[in-house]
Design a protein around this motif. Structure first.
Motif, PDB file in Angstrom:
ATOM      1  N   ASN A   1       0.821  -1.206   0.000  1.00 14.05           N
ATOM      2  CA  ASN A   1       0.000   0.000   0.000  1.00 14.05           C
ATOM      3  C   ASN A   1       0.858   1.261   0.000  1.00 14.05           C
ATOM      4  OD1 ASN A   1      -2.744   0.426  -0.139  1.00 14.05           O
ATOM      5  ND2 ASN A   1      -3.016   0.741   2.047  1.00 14.05           N
ATOM      6  N   ALA A   2       2.073   1.160   0.555  1.00 12.30           N
ATOM      7  CA  ALA A   2       2.897   2.355   0.780  1.00 12.30           C
ATOM      8  C   ALA A   2       3.800   2.713  -0.403  1.00 12.30           C
ATOM      9  CB  ALA A   2       3.734   2.178   2.044  1.00 12.30           C
ATOM     10  N   GLY A   3       3.962   1.825  -1.368  1.00 17.15           N
ATOM     11  CA  GLY A   3       4.716   2.210  -2.566  1.00 17.15           C
ATOM     12  C   GLY A   3       6.078   1.565  -2.683  1.00 17.15           C
ATOM     13  N   PRO A   4       6.744   1.744  -3.844  1.00 12.41           N
ATOM     14  CA  PRO A   4       7.938   0.971  -4.186  1.00 12.41           C
ATOM     15  C   PRO A   4       9.150   1.183  -3.268  1.00 12.41           C
ATOM     16  CG  PRO A   4       7.469   2.648  -5.854  1.00 12.41           C
ATOM     17  CD  PRO A   4       6.298   2.619  -4.938  1.00 12.41           C
ATOM     18  N   GLU A   5       9.442   2.425  -2.857  1.00 10.91           N
ATOM     19  CA  GLU A   5      10.661   2.638  -2.065  1.00 10.91           C
ATOM     20  C   GLU A   5      10.545   1.943  -0.709  1.00 10.91           C
ATOM     21  OE1 GLU A   5      12.143   6.695  -2.101  1.00 10.91           O
ATOM     22  OE2 GLU A   5      13.612   6.238  -0.559  1.00 10.91           O
ATOM     23  N   ARG A   6       9.357   1.997  -0.140  1.00  7.10           N
ATOM     24  CA  ARG A   6       9.168   1.362   1.174  1.00  7.10           C
ATOM     25  C   ARG A   6       9.062  -0.157   1.063  1.00  7.10           C
ATOM     26  NH1 ARG A   6       5.329   6.218   2.851  1.00  7.10           N
ATOM     27  NH2 ARG A   6       6.498   7.386   1.312  1.00  7.10           N
ATOM     28  N   PHE A   7       8.541  -0.610  -0.051  1.00  8.73           N
ATOM     29  CA  PHE A   7       8.471  -2.058  -0.259  1.00  8.73           C
ATOM     30  C   PHE A   7       9.888  -2.624  -0.368  1.00  8.73           C
ATOM     31  CE2 PHE A   7       7.687  -6.028  -2.459  1.00  8.73           C
ATOM     32  CZ  PHE A   7       6.582  -6.497  -1.766  1.00  8.73           C
ATOM     33  N   GLU A   8      10.726  -1.933  -1.105  1.00  8.49           N
ATOM     34  CA  GLU A   8      12.124  -2.340  -1.261  1.00  8.49           C
ATOM     35  C   GLU A   8      12.855  -2.272   0.086  1.00  8.49           C
ATOM     36  OE1 GLU A   8      15.632  -3.568  -2.202  1.00  8.49           O
ATOM     37  OE2 GLU A   8      13.840  -3.881  -3.435  1.00  8.49           O
ATOM     38  N   ASP A   9      12.528  -1.251   0.865  1.00 10.29           N
ATOM     39  CA  ASP A   9      13.138  -1.078   2.177  1.00 10.29           C
ATOM     40  C   ASP A   9      12.724  -2.208   3.127  1.00 10.29           C
ATOM     41  OD1 ASP A   9      14.441   1.109   4.046  1.00 10.29           O
ATOM     42  OD2 ASP A   9      12.656   0.376   5.086  1.00 10.29           O
TER      43      ASP A   9
ATOM     44  N   ALA B   1       7.964  -2.639 -12.091  1.00 12.39           N
ATOM     45  CA  ALA B   1       7.678  -1.209 -12.193  1.00 12.39           C
ATOM     46  C   ALA B   1       6.238  -0.929 -12.644  1.00 12.39           C
ATOM     47  CB  ALA B   1       8.665  -0.572 -13.159  1.00 12.39           C
ATOM     48  N   ASP B   2       5.725  -1.744 -13.597  1.00 13.48           N
ATOM     49  CA  ASP B   2       4.383  -1.421 -14.093  1.00 13.48           C
ATOM     50  C   ASP B   2       3.303  -1.617 -13.034  1.00 13.48           C
ATOM     51  OD1 ASP B   2       4.772  -4.106 -14.132  1.00 13.48           O
ATOM     52  OD2 ASP B   2       3.554  -4.470 -15.933  1.00 13.48           O
ATOM     53  N   PHE B   3       3.554  -2.495 -12.054  1.00 17.59           N
ATOM     54  CA  PHE B   3       2.576  -2.651 -10.966  1.00 17.59           C
ATOM     55  C   PHE B   3       2.402  -1.313 -10.235  1.00 17.59           C
ATOM     56  CE2 PHE B   3       1.687  -3.227  -6.449  1.00 17.59           C
ATOM     57  CZ  PHE B   3       0.528  -3.984  -6.490  1.00 17.59           C
ATOM     58  N   TRP B   4       3.522  -0.675  -9.939  1.00 19.22           N
ATOM     59  CA  TRP B   4       3.451   0.581  -9.186  1.00 19.22           C
ATOM     60  C   TRP B   4       2.879   1.692 -10.055  1.00 19.22           C
ATOM     61  CZ3 TRP B   4       3.813  -0.651  -4.395  1.00 19.22           C
ATOM     62  CH2 TRP B   4       4.699  -1.651  -3.983  1.00 19.22           C
ATOM     63  N   GLN B   5       3.230   1.663 -11.342  1.00 17.27           N
ATOM     64  CA  GLN B   5       2.713   2.710 -12.226  1.00 17.27           C
ATOM     65  C   GLN B   5       1.187   2.659 -12.303  1.00 17.27           C
ATOM     66  OE1 GLN B   5       5.097   1.798 -15.593  1.00 17.27           O
ATOM     67  NE2 GLN B   5       6.873   2.721 -14.599  1.00 17.27           N
ATOM     68  N   GLN B   6       0.664   1.424 -12.303  1.00 20.33           N
ATOM     69  CA  GLN B   6      -0.794   1.304 -12.390  1.00 20.33           C
ATOM     70  C   GLN B   6      -1.462   1.545 -11.038  1.00 20.33           C
ATOM     71  OE1 GLN B   6      -1.150  -2.629 -13.918  1.00 20.33           O
ATOM     72  NE2 GLN B   6      -0.179  -2.054 -15.846  1.00 20.33           N
ATOM     73  N   GLN B   7      -0.660   1.812 -10.000  1.00 20.15           N
ATOM     74  CA  GLN B   7      -1.219   2.045  -8.658  1.00 20.15           C
ATOM     75  C   GLN B   7      -2.197   0.936  -8.299  1.00 20.15           C
ATOM     76  OE1 GLN B   7      -1.146   4.076  -5.988  1.00 20.15           O
ATOM     77  NE2 GLN B   7       0.833   4.799  -6.728  1.00 20.15           N
TER      78      GLN B   7
END
Ligand code: GDP
Length: 467
Positions: free
Chosen positions: A297-305, A426-432
């Protein structure tokens, strides 16, 4: 003649069997530890009557008779706040239990009828279960044991990621002005350490997980102690100062560098090691909770973290021959569960993907654990279910949905999105692709809390002791 002998033998057997188990629950804060432990105690206390535990054979077969709280053996460890947690859940409107912030403990005695009967088996047996809950942030400190202050400073990832760097900008600007050879100023160190801790707390709030030292986030009883007044010197890997390791290590004891290095060593020896030695080493079984959905829910940078933090956290369970822990102590955890929590945030058709995503997120540590022959199981669960699964019909098509009440007291019917079965590209996050609100616990009159697969988790963690 036979009766007294049988009783005596069964007593003997009773005493001789492995009747005690220390089970620990961990996870980063907000992972759902407090909710999990509250639900675990609740399910065991109401096993045999209201609790729905079909995936636990001892309960399904009617052999688990219930559980009673006993006084805990470790007097130095706070008691897990079960009653306040249940009171919050029974309030109108219901509230989530207040999260625990350090280590806590609760002892239960389980009564059950052994599955096999025979003249040597007691009719009723007991299992003493010591339950512990401790912050996963404390495990992020394990790698800190293999560093000295110099290499630790270099290893801190503060410069990675724009968002993260932004959270530390003032502290970074101030610290980069410091001369490692200059004389240490106590007040300045305390102020900068506090600023560093605030940066870590801001980062935590923003959803980051890979944050050290762990006690800066959850100090427990160390709140305000000087041992927590240090921070890394990120400028050591730039050539701004004459910063070769040899030059720095030759600095006098009252220099900034030597003072920070001494506090770092003290933290290693007096804070990190004792937790492993006095508690961790004695756990028999462990469940690690992960809020995978929150990170999605929080987005790519936090998911990677989160993924980086988990890789680090899982090192504490890697008992390979050459692991750091094995060199320090001999841990005895013989069974591990990894669970994606809050599964009631997605529709039931997504639960399979949730487990696959968890496995993908932990692929490396899972491989190491299996190689080291530590039995481990991944599952998804909701300790305290806050939504109901529904179906909606839209333009003649039926699709799954969730009904619940948000934390803002709004009744909603939502479809939160598809959980990717693999690490999102990347496309997963782009499509929100993913969005859900926080839900309030449901109002209930039943003694036992409604859950998803708590019984499967209990079975994996203690089921073999109830046969
Ligand atoms: P801790 O910091 O690891 O002890 O986490 P908590 O147990 O306090 O959980 C953090 C928050 O996650 C809670 O306040 C709830 O909002 C949410 N939560 C925890 N467990 C569940 C669950 O099973 N279902 C849902 N819907 N939310 C949960």
């Amino acid at each position: 003649m036979r009766q007294p002998l049988s009783r005596e033998l069964s007593n003997l057997l009773e005493r001789g069997r492995d009747r005690q188990l220390r089970l620990a629950v961990t996870g980063l804060s907000q992972a759902g530890k407090t909710a999990f432990l509250t639900s675990l105690v609740n399910q065991l206390r109401h096993a045999g009557v209201e609790a729905r535990l079909d995936l636990l054979p001892a309960a399904r077969e009617g052999r688990l008779l219930g559980a009673q709280r006993l006084n805990q053996p470790d007097l130095g460890v706070p008691r897990f706040p079960y009653d306040p947690g249940m009171a919050a859940l029974r309030d109108t409107p219901p509230r989530w239990p207040e999260p625990t912030r350090g280590i806590s403990e609760l002892r239960l005695q389980l009564r059950y009828r052994p599955a096999r009967s025979g003249w040597l088996t007691p009719e009723i047996a007991h299992l003493t279960l010591d339950l512990f809950d401790y912050p996963g942030e404390w495990l992020l400190d394990l790698p800190l044991l293999q560093h000295d202050f110099y290499s630790w400073s270099q290893a801190q990832a503060l410069h990675e990621g724009e968002q993260r760097r932004g959270l530390f900008s003032e502290w970074l600007a101030a610290v980069e002005q410091l001369d490692p050879a200059g004389e240490a100023d106590e007040a300045q160190l305390a102020a900068l350490a506090e600023e560093y801790a605030q940066g870590l707390r801001r980062a935590k709030k923003a959803g980051f997980s890979d944050l050290q030292p762990g006690r800066f986030l959850l100090p427990g009883e160390l709140e305000g102690a000087p041992v927590l007044q240090f921070f890394p010197l990120p400028q050591l890997d730039t050539s701004q100062h004459n910063t070769s390791r040899e030059t720095l290590e030759a600095l006098p004891a009252n220099s900034l560098y030597a003072t920070l290095a001494a506090r770092f060593r003290y933290y290693q020896q007096q804070v990190v090691k004792p937790f492993y030695r006095d508690h961790f080493r004695r756990f028999d079984r462990q469940i690690v909770l992960v809020d995978v959905l929150g990170a999605l829910n929080a987005g790519p940078e936090r998911f990677e973290d989160l993924s980086r933090a988990l890789r680090q956290l899982m090192h504490s369970f890697d008992y390979g021959q050459r692991s750091l822990l094995t060199r320090l102590f001999a841990p005895k955890i013989d069974r591990l569960a990894i669970a994606a929590t809050k599964a009631d945030h997605v529709t039931p058709d997504q639960h399979g993907h949730l487990v696959q995503l968890l496995e993908a997120l932990l692929a490396e540590p899972l491989k190491d654990l299996r190689f080291a022959n530590v039995p481990v199981k991944a599952l998804s669960l909701a300790a305290i279910r806050a939504t109901e699964a529904r179906e909606v019909t839209h333009e003649g098509k039926r699709s799954p949905a969730l009904r619940g009440t948000t934390l803002e007291n709004e009744e909603v019917l939502v479809y939160p999105g598809d959980v990717p079965a693999r690490l999102p590209a990347a496309d997963f996050w782009q499509q929100q692709g993913f969005d859900f609100p926080g839900f309030r616990p449901m109002q209930t009159t039943s003694e036992a809390l409604d859950h998803i697969r708590m019984d499967a988790a209990i079975d994996w963690l203690i089921g073999d002791k109830l046969t």
